[in-house]
Motif scaffolding. Structure first.
Motif, PDB file in Angstrom:
ATOM      1  N   TYR A  10      59.881  23.762  48.852  1.00  0.00           N
ATOM      2  CA  TYR A  10      61.017  23.003  48.320  1.00  0.00           C
ATOM      3  C   TYR A  10      61.093  23.137  46.802  1.00  0.00           C
ATOM      4  O   TYR A  10      62.147  23.471  46.250  1.00  0.00           O
ATOM      5  N   LEU A  14      63.853  25.124  44.156  1.00  0.00           N
ATOM      6  CA  LEU A  14      64.579  24.446  43.078  1.00  0.00           C
ATOM      7  C   LEU A  14      64.364  25.127  41.734  1.00  0.00           C
ATOM      8  O   LEU A  14      65.150  24.922  40.807  1.00  0.00           O
ATOM      9  N   LEU A  28      64.866  17.640  38.830  1.00  0.00           N
ATOM     10  CA  LEU A  28      64.701  17.703  40.283  1.00  0.00           C
ATOM     11  C   LEU A  28      65.951  17.184  40.984  1.00  0.00           C
ATOM     12  O   LEU A  28      66.487  17.834  41.882  1.00  0.00           O
ATOM     13  N   HIS A  32      68.475  19.483  43.105  1.00  0.00           N
ATOM     14  CA  HIS A  32      68.599  19.150  44.522  1.00  0.00           C
ATOM     15  C   HIS A  32      70.078  18.966  44.880  1.00  0.00           C
ATOM     16  O   HIS A  32      70.554  19.517  45.871  1.00  0.00           O
ATOM     17  N   ARG A  35      71.927  22.230  45.087  1.00  0.00           N
ATOM     18  CA  ARG A  35      71.507  23.163  46.139  1.00  0.00           C
ATOM     19  C   ARG A  35      71.757  22.640  47.554  1.00  0.00           C
ATOM     20  O   ARG A  35      72.089  23.412  48.453  1.00  0.00           O
ATOM     21  N   TYR A  36      71.553  21.342  47.764  1.00  0.00           N
ATOM     22  CA  TYR A  36      71.622  20.779  49.116  1.00  0.00           C
ATOM     23  C   TYR A  36      72.779  19.797  49.230  1.00  0.00           C
ATOM     24  O   TYR A  36      72.852  18.821  48.492  1.00  0.00           O
ATOM     25  N   VAL A  61      65.987  22.094  53.966  1.00  0.00           N
ATOM     26  CA  VAL A  61      65.438  23.131  53.094  1.00  0.00           C
ATOM     27  C   VAL A  61      65.520  24.515  53.733  1.00  0.00           C
ATOM     28  O   VAL A  61      66.034  25.453  53.130  1.00  0.00           O
ATOM     29  N   HIS A  72      68.094  12.983  52.639  1.00  0.00           N
ATOM     30  CA  HIS A  72      67.729  13.704  51.420  1.00  0.00           C
ATOM     31  C   HIS A  72      66.620  12.988  50.650  1.00  0.00           C
ATOM     32  O   HIS A  72      65.728  13.618  50.090  1.00  0.00           O
ATOM     33  N   GLN A  75      62.796  13.778  51.027  1.00  0.00           N
ATOM     34  CA  GLN A  75      62.381  15.086  50.498  1.00  0.00           C
ATOM     35  C   GLN A  75      62.086  14.994  49.009  1.00  0.00           C
ATOM     36  O   GLN A  75      61.063  15.472  48.532  1.00  0.00           O
ATOM     37  N   CYS A  76      62.971  14.348  48.269  1.00  0.00           N
ATOM     38  CA  CYS A  76      62.750  14.173  46.820  1.00  0.00           C
ATOM     39  C   CYS A  76      61.561  13.251  46.574  1.00  0.00           C
ATOM     40  O   CYS A  76      60.709  13.531  45.739  1.00  0.00           O
TER      41      CYS A  76
END
Length: 93
Positions: A10, A14, A28, A32, A35-36, A61, A72, A75-76
């Motif tokens: 992941y 990034l 971050l 994120h 991208r997502y 991912v 989401h 994941q972060c």
């Protein structure tokens, strides 16, 4: 909790800089978001929403599909210890 190899993949995707502290967490979040996608297409298509770490990682991912904010956030959040940043309760799903 997301496994170390998952977090590495992941974070690699990034392509974070060498920033530290708040600057790193800000980067971050920005990367994120770029991208997502946030979306509800899977739910609208009648696909089940699995909240297990492996399933979320695979969808967000690996497959780069969108999801709801509560999908989401883990994941972060799970990446924060590796970034030497404190977890923020506001990021909890």
């Amino acid at each position: 909790m997301t496994s170390a190899p998952m977090i590495e993949q992941y974070l690699h995707r990034l392509a974070l800089s060498e920033a530290k502290g708040v600057a790193l967490v800000t980067e971050l979040i920005e990367k994120h978001l770029a991208r997502y996608a946030f979306s509800s297409l899977n739910a609208m298509a009648g696909q089940p929403l699995f909240l297990q770490t492996d399933a979320l990682f695979e969808r967000l991912v690996v497959n780069q599909q969108g999801g709801y904010c509560f999908e989401h956030n883990p994941q972060c959040q799970d990446s924060c210890p590796d970034l030497e940043s404190p977890k923020n309760p506001a990021m909890e799903g």
